[in-house]
Design an enzyme around this catalytic site. Structure first.
Site, mmCIF file in Angstrom:
data_model
loop_
_atom_site.group_PDB
_atom_site.id
_atom_site.type_symbol
_atom_site.label_atom_id
_atom_site.label_comp_id
_atom_site.label_asym_id
_atom_site.label_seq_id
_atom_site.Cartn_x
_atom_site.Cartn_y
_atom_site.Cartn_z
ATOM 1 C CG HIS A 151 25.328 20.867 -18.561
ATOM 2 N ND1 HIS A 151 25.992 19.892 -18.683
ATOM 3 C CD2 HIS A 151 25.305 20.945 -17.216
ATOM 4 C CE1 HIS A 151 26.250 19.109 -17.613
ATOM 5 N NE2 HIS A 151 25.726 19.779 -16.853
ATOM 6 C CG HIS A 206 32.916 24.988 -13.560
ATOM 7 N ND1 HIS A 206 32.446 25.127 -12.153
ATOM 8 C CD2 HIS A 206 33.000 23.720 -14.030
ATOM 9 C CE1 HIS A 206 32.023 23.871 -11.711
ATOM 10 N NE2 HIS A 206 32.490 22.937 -12.760
#
Length: 193
Positions: free
Chosen positions: A135, A48
């Site tokens: 990221h 995630h």
């Protein structure tokens, strides 16, 4: 005001990834695993993008967080997000966290993260010390075993560009177990009307 014996949950707010994105990231992990480096890999199902780590959160604050974010994000339109490059924090020659970058037009994801951050600071959650970096964490390096080979693979592995729409955020409860973290979605907040 938090009651002294208020139950707490470990929580964070994140962008969930679509299955084709997780598949691509899992392929990258498989390539990097051939280094046989000492890395704790994130299970593909758990991949995630964390927008805000809340830490220990009083249960009675959850509904306030839900309502505040719903109100704040109702004017924030969904946007595309693409996988970008493979890298490592703090730097490539000293990898501690291996990640894939995520790109959004006009840095929409960063704008969204800043908005979430500001709203949660208003609920007395501490402000992040570092700026948000878009990221997805693939793994955490635990030792220098086979580090040179790992660095070589990070530098030489191409990321296939995959795109998804970011249309919602998820509030997750995180439970630490002997097998690693278990993430349980508690509620979703849709972007836009």
């Amino acid at each position: 005001m938090v009651r002294p014996n208020s139950p707490l949950i470990r929580a964070f707010i994140a962008v969930e990834l679509e299955p084709q994105i997780k598949e691509e990231l899992a392929k990258i992990q498989e390539v990097l695993k051939t280094s046989q480096a000492d890395v704790k890999w994130v299970e593909p199902v758990n991949l995630h993008i964390t927008l805000k780590f809340l830490g220990q959160t009083p249960i009675e604050k959850i509904e306030k967080i839900n309502q505040l974010l719903k109100d704040s994000l109702s004017h924030f339109s969904p946007f595309p997000l693409s996988l970008k490059t493979l890298g490592a924090f703090p730097k490539i020659n000293y990898p501690r966290v291996i990640w894939v970058g995520a790109f959004s037009p006009e840095n929409k994801l960063n704008t969204l993260a800043d908005l979430v951050e500001g709203k949660l600071v208003s609920l007395k959650f501490p402000k992040e010390k570092r700026d948000f970096q878009s990221h997805i964490t693939l793994g955490r390096v635990r030792s220098t075993k086979n580090q040179a080979r790992l660095i070589e693979l990070i530098q030489g592995t191409q990321v296939q560009e995959k795109t998804m729409m970011v249309a919602s955020l998820t509030f997750f409860k995180s439970h630490l177990s002997a097998k690693g973290s278990i993430y349980q979605p508690i509620f979703k907040i849709n972007l836009g009307r």
